[in-house]
Motif scaffolding. Sequence first.
Motif, short mmCIF file in Angstrom:
data_model
loop_
_atom_site.label_atom_id
_atom_site.label_comp_id
_atom_site.label_asym_id
_atom_site.label_seq_id
_atom_site.Cartn_x
_atom_site.Cartn_y
_atom_site.Cartn_z
N VAL A 103 0.85 -1.19 0.00
CA VAL A 103 0.00 0.00 0.00
C VAL A 103 0.88 1.24 0.00
O VAL A 103 0.64 2.22 -0.71
N PHE A 151 2.07 1.99 -3.56
CA PHE A 151 1.17 2.56 -4.57
C PHE A 151 0.54 3.88 -4.14
O PHE A 151 0.19 4.69 -4.98
N LEU A 174 -6.30 -1.29 -15.03
CA LEU A 174 -7.58 -1.57 -14.37
C LEU A 174 -7.79 -3.07 -14.17
O LEU A 174 -8.09 -3.52 -13.08
N ILE A 183 -5.83 -7.17 -6.71
CA ILE A 183 -6.50 -6.79 -5.46
C ILE A 183 -7.38 -7.93 -4.98
O ILE A 183 -7.42 -8.24 -3.79
N ILE A 184 -8.11 -8.53 -5.92
CA ILE A 184 -9.04 -9.58 -5.50
C ILE A 184 -8.26 -10.76 -4.93
O ILE A 184 -8.62 -11.30 -3.88
N VAL A 240 -8.13 -5.49 3.68
CA VAL A 240 -8.18 -5.87 2.26
C VAL A 240 -9.10 -4.95 1.46
O VAL A 240 -8.78 -4.59 0.33
N THR A 268 -7.17 -1.75 0.98
CA THR A 268 -6.21 -1.89 -0.11
C THR A 268 -6.93 -1.74 -1.44
O THR A 268 -6.43 -1.07 -2.36
N ALA A 269 -8.11 -2.33 -1.53
CA ALA A 269 -8.88 -2.22 -2.78
C ALA A 269 -9.22 -0.76 -3.08
O ALA A 269 -8.97 -0.29 -4.20
N LEU A 326 -6.19 1.39 -4.18
CA LEU A 326 -5.77 1.18 -5.56
C LEU A 326 -6.86 1.62 -6.54
O LEU A 326 -6.57 2.18 -7.59
N GLN A 327 -8.12 1.40 -6.15
CA GLN A 327 -9.21 1.78 -7.06
C GLN A 327 -9.27 3.29 -7.29
O GLN A 327 -9.69 3.74 -8.36
N LEU A 358 -9.83 3.84 -11.02
CA LEU A 358 -11.11 4.32 -11.52
C LEU A 358 -11.14 5.83 -11.72
O LEU A 358 -11.90 6.34 -12.53
N GLN A 371 -13.68 -1.79 -19.32
CA GLN A 371 -13.87 -3.02 -18.55
C GLN A 371 -14.41 -2.80 -17.14
O GLN A 371 -14.43 -3.73 -16.35
N VAL A 372 -14.84 -1.58 -16.83
CA VAL A 372 -15.27 -1.33 -15.46
C VAL A 372 -16.46 -2.22 -15.08
O VAL A 372 -16.54 -2.71 -13.95
N MET A 416 -15.35 -5.53 -13.88
CA MET A 416 -14.72 -5.41 -12.56
C MET A 416 -15.78 -5.25 -11.48
O MET A 416 -15.65 -5.76 -10.38
N LEU A 471 -17.04 -8.60 -10.61
CA LEU A 471 -16.05 -9.35 -9.83
C LEU A 471 -16.01 -8.87 -8.38
O LEU A 471 -16.02 -9.67 -7.44
N PHE A 472 -15.96 -7.55 -8.20
CA PHE A 472 -15.84 -7.04 -6.84
C PHE A 472 -17.11 -7.28 -6.04
O PHE A 472 -17.05 -7.58 -4.84
N LEU A 481 -16.81 -10.62 -4.77
CA LEU A 481 -15.81 -10.69 -3.70
C LEU A 481 -16.40 -10.21 -2.37
O LEU A 481 -16.26 -10.88 -1.34
N VAL A 514 -18.85 -12.68 -0.86
CA VAL A 514 -18.19 -13.83 -0.23
C VAL A 514 -17.52 -13.41 1.08
O VAL A 514 -17.65 -14.07 2.11
N LEU A 515 -16.83 -12.28 1.05
CA LEU A 515 -16.14 -11.83 2.26
C LEU A 515 -17.12 -11.58 3.39
O LEU A 515 -16.91 -11.98 4.53
#
Lengths: 337, 448
Positions: free
Chosen positions: A64, A67, A86, A93-94, B71, B74-75, B78-79, B83, B402-403, B406, B409-410, B413, B416-417
């Motif tokens: 972290v 970045f 992206l 990340i996933i 986690v 972190t997502a 980076l997002q 984004l 491709q958003v 994603m 996918l998220f 995620l 599930v989390l």
Amino acid sequence: MTYEVLGITVLWLFLYGYLIVASVDFGAGFFSYYSKRTNKNHVIHSIIQRYLSPVWEVTNVFLVFFFIGIVGFFPDTAYYYGTALLVPGSVAIILLAIRGSYYAFATYGAKESRFYDFLYGATGLLIPASLTTVLTISEGGYIRVENGNVEMLYGELFTSLYSWGVVGLAIVSVLFISAAFLTYYAARAKDEEALSLLRKYALSWAFPSIIMGIVVFLLLGRRNPVHFNSMLDLWWMFVISFIAFAAATWLIWKKRNYGIAFILVMVQYFAAFFAYGASHLPYLLYPYLTIYDGFTNETMAIALITAFIGGLLLLVPSLYLLMRLFLFDAEYVEGRR
Amino acid sequence: MFFDNDPVLLSRILTYLTLGFHAIFATIGVGIPMMIAIAEWMGIKRKDPHYTLLARRWARGFVITVAIGVVTGTAIGLQLSLLWPNFMQTAGHTIGLPMFMEVFAFFFEAIFLGIYLYTWDRFKTKMRHFLLVIPVVIGATASAFFITTVNAFMNMPQGFEIVDGVVTSANPLEAMFNPATPTKISHVIITCYLTAAFVLGAIAAVKILRGNKSVYHKKALHLTMLTGAVFAISTAIIGDFSGKYLHEYQPEKLAAAEWHFETETEAPLILGGILTEDNEVQYALEIPYALSILAGFAPDTEVIGLNEFPEDELPPLFIHYFFDLMVFIGMYLAAVSTLFVVMNWKKNWNPFNKPLMMMIAAGAPLSILAIEAGWIFTEVGRQPWILNGIMRTSEAATSSEQVGLMLILFAGLYLVLGVTCAGVLRKMFKQNPVEREMHKRKIDNYEV
Ligand code: HDD
Ligand code: HEM
Ligand code: HEM
């Protein structure tokens, strides 16, 4: 040293830190899974648990740091890499999310589960593979910039020999660094059985790692001759790296000084990683972005560096405490606490 | 496709999803260390092993929630670059500093959390172990502090100049300490503590509702509701100051929250209701003068109305409901916790009666709902701007195709989390019920 170079050096140091601590973690996940499958789990499982449980969150922060820091120092990287990465970024990340949380779940929460172990082992190899995409595309030729739109060329990425070479290098390096560390840790824990198994892993991944290093080096010559030539100017760093590798492997082979052997492995990667990084400069993304055109303003650079020094003053003693309690405390390491 | 693949819209939805999910765990992650510290402190001061055990068990659950906080954090970290590359390219020049410092705060917290969790019985004195939780509390609160200054900056950008689209003469400290910072930070941090108090209090309330009479749960309730009352009342007071901040600096957000169209003094506060086609408010409860008082202490404060702003710079008006929901829950939490404290204090009253326990148990989901409502109110209320008055959200987003993928996918995620987290927490405490742990540690378990 200009602010630009100082900034990228700080960030590169953190990336190197991540490379080492994360490799230990990723590789441990793989070994743990592999040894479970081959019914040798009892031997190394507790070693891995005891070292990794207290530190996995710290590992994540190194990444972290990198970045967030790079966007602070070089805001333009957000524009180029952000748009291009992206998909690979999200995938990374996933995978990290699955790994981090399932690690906590399996360790603190639930009973043993094969599926958790599989996820833990598999992500350990997939994450380094997906993260290295960043280094690959920084060499140029994988991104197209057209009237302000940044586009990633997936066809090029997936069919390029260089990009697969980097993936291979990443995976074998992870396994080698990890095995070298765990060998040392098992030796400290006086766990003979684990030591002999881990030592075998370390030795069997040593040569693949150096061979992949050489292969990638040669492939880069075709991929990006400019970078390759400035790497040749830094040949002595690669020589240091190789000597450190040879000495480390020799020590492990001779069953002595595992601690020094691991430090030599760190030197090996430090020299190669910094030679790679230094010769990459001034480009952050070849040929679009250099450290000079993406740089933040001077006030911000000074503020960031001040914050960085202040932060280090806080962190180094804390990290020292963490290591003293869990890494260098003989009773803890040996499992008597 | 359903959304005809608009990267801006999809990026907004994905940001919303990630932040909304992260906010739950982040809030708990900031608040719970504070509660752990208070409980461990009480355990030492009163030599009461029940409080120490509370700290111990809370810390164990905390590990699971913090893992998801990390986690998802972190997502989102980076997002923001993935984004909103244009936003980060511009804003990075000024707000890189607090984001960088936030990571230091996490780092600090993570190190000491690791130490804290694994050293319960390693020191000679209990005090020494208690000292280890202090850096965790400081680290968690400092990270909330730093990241919230980033959000404050988005609401009140300052500390730089834009010349030909390029940021110049940036002053990161001025950007961090902008007019939105004081109210925003204090409100966010205090609501984190409030939510943690209610989440932990609700666990005890549910146990008591199920007929458990152990003194352990009663002490837990006592501790969480007393602190909860303090936090809830502070929340309302600070929230009032947030209203005054909005009046001063973002009047369009306040006006949208209150469906306040005409600029006027002695403005009433509107609760609930619906808005007709021609902007008539119907079925609403009106509290005379209250909006003027919220905006500036006195009934004769002039509150600017929506009609003063260009149509294309107005936030969506549905934020009214989110504002009302948050304020209503704030009042509710203050009332419930105060009631418990008063009943506990009076000798002959039974504070553990069924209705009150049910109200406390409801406080946990409600406080999380209030957190979400508050964020939606403040973030959607800033629209159409991502940097208020400077950059529009639509200019900030990625152009990637491709958003949408994603997003799917998220979403998977997080689903599930979330599900696994709940399952693991349940199992963890079911396998090791507090009664057994008290027995094992030779702590008296008497009923009161
Ligand atoms: C448990 C959660 C909770 C509770 C009970 C309250 N709030 Fe709140 N509120 C938040 C959680 C929150 C938040 C999630 O923390 C927000 C969103 C962004 C922010 O700065 O804080 C927020 C924002 C926020 C804002 C917008 C600030 C801005 O946009 O800059 C105002 C005016 C208030 N609140 C006012 C109140 C009042 C008058 C309350 C009455 C009791 C209240 N809040 C209770
Ligand atoms: C953690 C609690 C938060 C939640 C639940 C939240 C919620 C939201 C929501 C609902 C939106 C979408 C608004 C819309 O598109 O209509 C949004 C946008 C955004 N927020 Fe926040 N927010 C939070 C905190 C923050 C903070 C602290 C930052 C600063 C770092 C931030 C940065 C953004 C950005 C970059 C966007 C995208 C622009 C936009 O769509 O408006 N958010 N957030
Ligand atoms: C007000 C809203 C927010 C609060 C209170 C908050 C607080 C937290 C907390 C408590 C954690 C857990 C970290 C730990 O315990 O080590 C966390 C993780 C994280 N958050 Fe948030 N956060 C918020 C919004 C955001 C936003 C908008 C961003 C994007 C820049 C962000 C970035 C991160 C990152 C990168 C992490 C992971 C750090 C790590 O790996 O240790 N947070 N946050």
